[in-house]
Scaffold this motif. Structure first.
Motif, short mmCIF file in Angstrom:
data_model
loop_
_atom_site.label_atom_id
_atom_site.label_comp_id
_atom_site.label_asym_id
_atom_site.label_seq_id
_atom_site.Cartn_x
_atom_site.Cartn_y
_atom_site.Cartn_z
N ALA A 174 39.04 135.54 64.94
CA ALA A 174 40.47 135.70 65.08
C ALA A 174 41.05 134.23 65.05
O ALA A 174 42.27 134.05 64.47
N LEU A 175 40.52 133.48 65.94
CA LEU A 175 41.19 132.09 65.91
C LEU A 175 41.29 131.41 64.74
O LEU A 175 42.15 130.76 64.49
N THR A 176 39.98 131.46 64.00
CA THR A 176 39.97 130.76 62.70
C THR A 176 41.22 131.25 61.62
O THR A 176 41.78 130.64 60.85
N GLY A 177 41.22 132.81 61.72
CA GLY A 177 42.46 133.42 61.11
C GLY A 177 43.86 132.91 61.41
O GLY A 177 44.51 132.43 60.44
N LEU A 178 43.99 132.80 62.67
CA LEU A 178 45.49 132.31 63.05
C LEU A 178 45.64 130.93 62.79
O LEU A 178 46.80 130.43 62.23
N SER A 179 44.43 130.01 62.72
CA SER A 179 44.86 128.52 62.37
C SER A 179 45.22 128.51 60.87
O SER A 179 45.85 127.71 60.49
N ALA A 180 44.46 129.21 60.06
CA ALA A 180 44.66 129.19 58.56
C ALA A 180 46.14 129.62 58.40
O ALA A 180 46.88 129.18 57.45
N ALA A 181 46.57 130.75 59.09
CA ALA A 181 47.99 131.14 58.97
C ALA A 181 48.73 130.29 59.02
O ALA A 181 49.91 129.95 58.40
N ALA A 182 48.82 129.52 60.29
CA ALA A 182 49.48 128.42 60.75
C ALA A 182 49.58 127.45 59.65
O ALA A 182 50.77 126.69 59.36
N MET A 183 48.44 126.84 59.07
CA MET A 183 48.63 125.76 58.14
C MET A 183 48.90 126.34 57.01
O MET A 183 49.65 125.44 56.31
N GLY A 184 49.06 127.69 56.64
CA GLY A 184 49.69 128.11 55.50
C GLY A 184 51.14 128.07 55.59
O GLY A 184 52.03 127.64 54.74
N LEU A 185 51.67 128.35 57.00
CA LEU A 185 53.12 128.14 57.24
C LEU A 185 53.40 126.77 57.03
O LEU A 185 54.64 126.15 56.20
N ALA A 186 52.69 125.75 57.40
CA ALA A 186 53.08 124.36 57.31
C ALA A 186 52.99 123.78 55.81
O ALA A 186 53.95 123.10 55.57
N LEU A 187 51.97 124.33 55.04
CA LEU A 187 51.93 123.97 53.70
C LEU A 187 52.78 124.78 52.78
O LEU A 187 52.79 124.69 51.51
N ASP A 188 53.67 125.93 53.31
CA ASP A 188 54.12 126.91 52.41
C ASP A 188 53.40 127.53 51.29
O ASP A 188 53.55 127.65 50.28
N ASN A 189 52.35 127.88 51.79
CA ASN A 189 51.37 128.68 51.09
C ASN A 189 51.31 130.06 51.37
O ASN A 189 50.64 130.61 52.38
N THR A 190 51.66 130.93 50.50
CA THR A 190 51.78 132.42 51.18
C THR A 190 50.51 133.14 51.06
O THR A 190 50.44 133.95 51.97
N ALA A 191 49.32 132.71 50.06
CA ALA A 191 48.32 133.42 50.14
C ALA A 191 47.59 133.06 51.47
O ALA A 191 46.80 133.94 52.11
N LEU A 192 47.81 131.82 51.83
CA LEU A 192 46.92 131.24 53.03
C LEU A 192 47.47 131.94 54.43
O LEU A 192 46.82 132.24 55.26
N ILE A 193 49.20 132.11 54.39
CA ILE A 193 49.71 132.64 55.39
C ILE A 193 48.88 134.30 55.40
O ILE A 193 48.61 134.84 56.73
N VAL A 194 49.24 134.80 54.48
CA VAL A 194 48.71 136.30 54.50
C VAL A 194 47.28 136.51 54.78
O VAL A 194 46.96 137.41 55.71
N ALA A 195 46.33 135.87 53.98
CA ALA A 195 44.81 135.81 54.41
C ALA A 195 44.70 135.57 55.83
O ALA A 195 43.66 136.30 56.36
N GLY A 196 45.26 134.39 56.25
CA GLY A 196 44.97 134.02 57.76
C GLY A 196 45.46 135.06 58.63
O GLY A 196 44.70 135.48 59.78
N MET A 197 46.66 135.64 58.20
CA MET A 197 47.21 136.90 59.33
C MET A 197 46.30 137.99 59.26
O MET A 197 45.90 138.82 60.39
N ILE A 198 45.73 138.38 58.09
CA ILE A 198 44.88 139.41 57.93
C ILE A 198 43.50 139.34 58.94
O ILE A 198 43.05 140.04 59.54
N VAL A 199 43.04 138.07 58.78
CA VAL A 199 41.66 137.80 59.37
C VAL A 199 41.88 137.89 61.03
O VAL A 199 41.24 138.20 61.76
N GLY A 200 43.18 137.09 61.30
CA GLY A 200 43.57 136.85 62.75
C GLY A 200 43.95 138.15 63.54
O GLY A 200 43.40 138.51 64.31
#
Length: 461
Positions: A218-244
């Motif tokens: 879950a922590l890995t997913g949340l970190s990926a979602a946060a990084m997606g937000l910083a990079l403005d990468n929609t897929a990374l945000i969604v994938a990270g939130m799903i995992v988190g």
């Protein structure tokens, strides 16, 4: 091009969600994985089409290394080692996020001229990703028995040390967010977060490993979602939130299955080791031993047999011979079911995966809440390597560390046969009162060999 990339991202995360839906059952799980993989492929293509993308040689090299390392590892790993691989791959994801955050810090000169949310999201991703990476590596070491499964603690200093390194990581993050651009600040943040991951997971014993794996995922997913937000990468945000989100839900379910709170698990100190079981006051208590021949006869004249798999079955790789035994029993008109405890094994769903590999019909896999009411009508409960999850002390002994943990109530069966190598305790490091029950018989030996002998006896009947 911007619109086209956005459409590709929408398609990719739609495939992520649809693929995840396929993981709800073994019949659709493989298809679900392939669908999600296609979604990830589309997301990678969309990212590579982003204007300004360069360093194609490095990108190709990174992909090649990932394929060369990842594919053979995934294909060759034994099902018994799947928890270790899950922990290791999960850690790699967290480590990648932490490194991306570091690169973002360098390329933006300490987030100068970047919106505040970019700095905050990136720093959050760096801390959580580093915690996940190092924590997952410690979990891998414990599961692989490179590190003792016992809780490794600093005693009374444990919680103060945890708090100190957490505060240090936060202080580094605050200094960076308020204008600090010295690279040593970012390095200090990553080191402090890495130390936090190590000191938090080391004190956690083997009994809590299924929950720890879910939490780190879950922590890995949340970190990926946060990084997606910083990079403005929609897929990374969604994938990270799903995992988190899915990891958080699973962590909560695992904790409830053990009747333990998540803060108590993170505090550590429960489970691990191979203490030889004896009476609570130190005396050696008698147990009743049985043979493969007697076990086969007892099951051959039963109406219903329930198999209770645990980590011992996984270690012995006995799932295929267990399936062979079940087929022989079913040919005699005997009803066979499998009782699955949520935390049996070393990762969530471990027993389901092993039994699915042996082509056990999904309908025969019964979750704890469903099967517990059936044990009273069960003639023989065959326990293969399951220990703590069948211990009646969870219901009868208020002084037991597992008291209140939901268990498989195999002691309600008319007869119980336990397959174990020895009388050693489970991950919780305590006696299993089931072994001393008058209706319990112990069949000592390697689970695969023991079940194989039972199969030969059944064939001869």
């Amino acid at each position: 091009m911007t619109t086209f990339i956005a459409v590709l991202y929408i398609i990719s995360f739609a495939l992520f969600i649809y693929g995840l839906m396929g993981l709800t059952g073994p019949r659709t799980a493989v298809r679900g994985n392939w669908i999600a993989a296609v979604g990830m492929g589309i997301a990678v293509i969309a990212t590579l089409l982003t204007p300004g993308m360069s360093n194609w040689l490095l990108i190709a090299l990174g992909v090649a290394i990932g394929v060369v390392v990842g594919v053979p590892s995934a294909r060759k790993v034994k099902m018994t080692a799947m928890p270790q691989m899950v922990a290791l791959f999960n850690g790699v994801g967290g480590g990648a996020v932490a490194l991306i955050a570091w690169v973002e810090f360098r390329t933006t000169e300490g987030y100068a001229h970047e919106p505040a949310y970019v700095a905050i999201a990136s720093l959050f991703a760096a801390i959580v990703g580093s915690v996940s990476f190092w924590g997952s590596n410690i979990a891998f070491g414990k599961l692989q028995e490179l590190i003792s499964g016992r809780p490794i603690t600093l005693g009374k200093l444990q919680q103060p040390v945890n708090a100190l390194v957490l505060i240090a990581a936060i202080v580094f993050a605050v200094v960076i967010a308020t204008g600090g651009d010295a690279e040593l600040l970012m390095i200090g943040l990553l080191v402090a977060a890495g130390v936090l991951g190590v000191v938090v997971v080391l004190p956690i014993g083997g009994a809590d490993m299924p929950v720890v794996i879910s939490l780190l995922n879950a922590l890995t997913g949340l970190s990926a979602a946060a990084m997606g937000l910083a990079l403005d990468n929609t897929a990374l945000i969604v994938a990270g939130m799903i995992v988190g989100a899915s990891g958080s839900i699973l962590t909560n379910l695992m904790a409830k299955a053990m009747n333990r709170s998540i803060p108590a698990i993170v505090a550590g100190g429960f489970g691990g080791g191979t203490t030889v079981a004896s009476g609570g006051s130190g005396e050696v208590r008698p147990v009743r031993s049985t043979s493969a021949s007697d076990t086969a006869i007892q099951m051959a004249y039963a109406n219903k047999v329930v198999v209770v798999p645990g980590y011992g079955m996984a270690v012995a790789q006995a799932q295929h011979v267990v399936r062979e035994m079940a087929k022989l029993l079913e040919a005699k008109g005997i009803t066979v079911a499998y009782a699955i405890h949520p935390v049996a094994g070393r990762m969530p769903g471990h027993m389901n995966v092993l039994l699915a590999e042996a082509d056990v019909p999904y309908e025969q896999l019964k979750e704890m809440d469903e099967i517990n009411s059936e044990f009273a009508q069960t003639d023989v409960a065959l326990v293969i390597g399951a220990n703590d999850v069948t211990n009646p002390a969870a219901e009868t002994d208020p002084g037991s560390p597992i008291y209140g943990m939901p268990i498989l109530k195999v002691n309600h069966s008319r007869s119980v046969i336990v397959l174990k190598r020895s009388m050693s305790s489970g991950f919780a490091g305590i006696d299993n009162e089931l072994f001393y029950d008058a209706k319990t018989s112990m069949l000592f030996g390697d689970a695969k060999s023991s079940v194989g002998e039972i199969v030969e006896e059944l064939k001869a009947l």
